[in-house]
Motif scaffolding. Structure first.
Motif, PDB file in Angstrom:
ATOM      1  N   TRP A  19     -10.827  34.023 -87.134  1.00  0.00           N
ATOM      2  CA  TRP A  19     -10.429  32.900 -86.300  1.00  0.00           C
ATOM      3  C   TRP A  19     -11.186  32.872 -84.980  1.00  0.00           C
ATOM      4  CZ3 TRP A  19      -8.960  35.429 -82.018  1.00  0.00           C
ATOM      5  CH2 TRP A  19      -8.436  36.707 -82.167  1.00  0.00           C
ATOM      6  N   SER A 101     -13.612  27.518 -88.954  1.00  0.00           N
ATOM      7  CA  SER A 101     -12.326  26.829 -88.818  1.00  0.00           C
ATOM      8  C   SER A 101     -12.327  25.757 -87.726  1.00  0.00           C
ATOM      9  CB  SER A 101     -11.208  27.843 -88.565  1.00  0.00           C
ATOM     10  OG  SER A 101     -10.939  28.573 -89.738  1.00  0.00           O
ATOM     11  N   SER A 105     -11.934  21.703 -88.175  1.00  0.00           N
ATOM     12  CA  SER A 105     -10.913  20.937 -87.449  1.00  0.00           C
ATOM     13  C   SER A 105     -11.543  19.745 -86.741  1.00  0.00           C
ATOM     14  CB  SER A 105     -10.199  21.840 -86.439  1.00  0.00           C
ATOM     15  OG  SER A 105      -9.485  22.869 -87.082  1.00  0.00           O
ATOM     16  N   GLU A 248      -6.953  28.189 -94.610  1.00  0.00           N
ATOM     17  CA  GLU A 248      -6.263  27.011 -94.078  1.00  0.00           C
ATOM     18  C   GLU A 248      -5.073  27.417 -93.222  1.00  0.00           C
ATOM     19  OE1 GLU A 248      -6.249  22.824 -93.662  1.00  0.00           O
ATOM     20  OE2 GLU A 248      -7.698  24.232 -94.527  1.00  0.00           O
ATOM     21  N   ARG A 251      -6.300  28.417 -89.835  1.00  0.00           N
ATOM     22  CA  ARG A 251      -6.718  27.247 -89.063  1.00  0.00           C
ATOM     23  C   ARG A 251      -5.507  26.516 -88.490  1.00  0.00           C
ATOM     24  NH1 ARG A 251      -8.472  21.845 -89.659  1.00  0.00           N
ATOM     25  NH2 ARG A 251      -7.695  21.654 -91.779  1.00  0.00           N
ATOM     26  N   TYR A 255      -5.065  26.354 -84.502  1.00  0.00           N
ATOM     27  CA  TYR A 255      -5.542  25.094 -83.933  1.00  0.00           C
ATOM     28  C   TYR A 255      -4.559  23.938 -84.070  1.00  0.00           C
ATOM     29  CZ  TYR A 255      -9.896  27.673 -83.823  1.00  0.00           C
ATOM     30  OH  TYR A 255     -10.852  28.628 -83.580  1.00  0.00           O
TER      31      TYR A 255
END
Length: 310
Positions: A19, A101, A105, A248, A251, A255
């Protein structure tokens, strides 16, 4: 998930958390020369790599397929795709390594059509799409400046510029397809099957369907699909599916503002507790522990203290 294939942040360096916000720039020659221009198969857990070969060439090996690399070639290697290179000694050009990621986004909001290009490995000959060549190096030069300034907003600026590069990649890909038809570029049947499986996973992973569903969609048995993934990727088909769910989940945890229960529902889990057990089994932390640690790491104060090896 276990795998015999090394997981690196940058080739030869210990992997950072998937991440982690990161936009790193260097020249291909700088790192490949340290390894005598032979880069053994490996993968990046949460990082996408983009190479623009301006001089020299060689071969790229991605998910079991060999691609010829020539001057003015773009190479896209998304996270978790197994890849290696054999370069000529005069190889050069920029290579950007970035956290996938946040890039996804950004694309999800502003340009959803780019997600397919971000998630699919590609080797494109830009020389066959001449009208787009001049746009590339100014973008890579701008990414280089942002990566080396270490000023406020550098990751946001670098990600935005990388998005602009993917706009060019989408245009180049469309040009090549109009010239040549569907983009097969000599891919093996096995690589095409792996890509088909990944596409099915992208489309259905939120439904928590079993491997039998994906195998049936591909006209294979569950065992055949798992052997295909182990041969090409060094992991089972279930590992591929779980890795997509975890990607996922991370993410969303980092975020988005969704609660854990909401994220569990979005990802198709029956309840929050089941999601929590799955997530902890995969990465060793609960969703809450992961979110707290990730967001702490991404605060401006933490970024000022952290030292990330490029």
């Amino acid at each position: 998930m276990s795998s015999s294939i090394p997981n690196y942040a940058l080739y030869g360096e210990e992997a950072q958390p998937a991440w982690l916000d990161m936009v790193h720039f260097e020249m291909i020659h700088e790192r490949s020369s340290l390894f005598k221009f032979e880069i053994d198969p490996h993968f990046h857990e949460g990082l996408i790599q983009l190479l623009y070969v301006t001089h020299g060439g060689g071969e790229a090996f991605i998910d079991g397929t060999n691609w010829q690399v020539h001057p003015q070639s773009l190479i896209v290697v998304p996270a978790r795709h197994v890849h290696g290179f054999h370069f000529t000694h005069d190889i050069d050009g920029p290579v950007v390594t970035a956290a996938q990621s946040p890039l996804e986004s950004l694309a999800s909001v502003g340009a959803p059509d780019l997600l397919a290009h971000i998630r699919r490995p590609q080797v494109l000959s830009v020389g066959d799409a001449v009208r787009h060549v001049d746009a590339l190096m100014p973008l890579f030069d701008a990414i280089q400046r942002e990566a080396r300034v270490h000023g406020s907003g550098e990751v946001a600026a670098g990600s935005a510029l990388l998005m602009a590069v993917f706009v060019q990649i989408a245009r180049i890909s469309a040009t090549l397809q109009s010239q040549e038809g569907p983009d097969t570029h000599g891919r093996s049947r096995k690589a095409a099957q792996v890509e088909r499986f990944r596409a099915l996973v992208d489309a259905h992973f939120r439904k928590r369907l079993g491997i039998e569903f994906y195998a049936a969609e591909m006209g294979l048995s569950a065992g055949q699909l798992s052997r295909l993934c182990r041969d090409a990727l060094g992991m089972s088909s279930l590992d591929v599916l779980n890795a997509r769910v975890v990607h996922e989940a991370k993410r969303e945890l980092v975020y988005s503002t969704l609660g854990i229960k909401q994220i569990a529902a979005v990802l198709g889990f029956a309840d929050e507790a089941y999601f929590g057990r799955f997530f902890k089994k995969q990465i060793g932390r609960t969703p809450t522990e992961f979110r707290d640690a990730a967001r702490l790491r991404l605060t401006p104060e933490a970024k000022g203290r952290a030292t990330v090896e490029p």
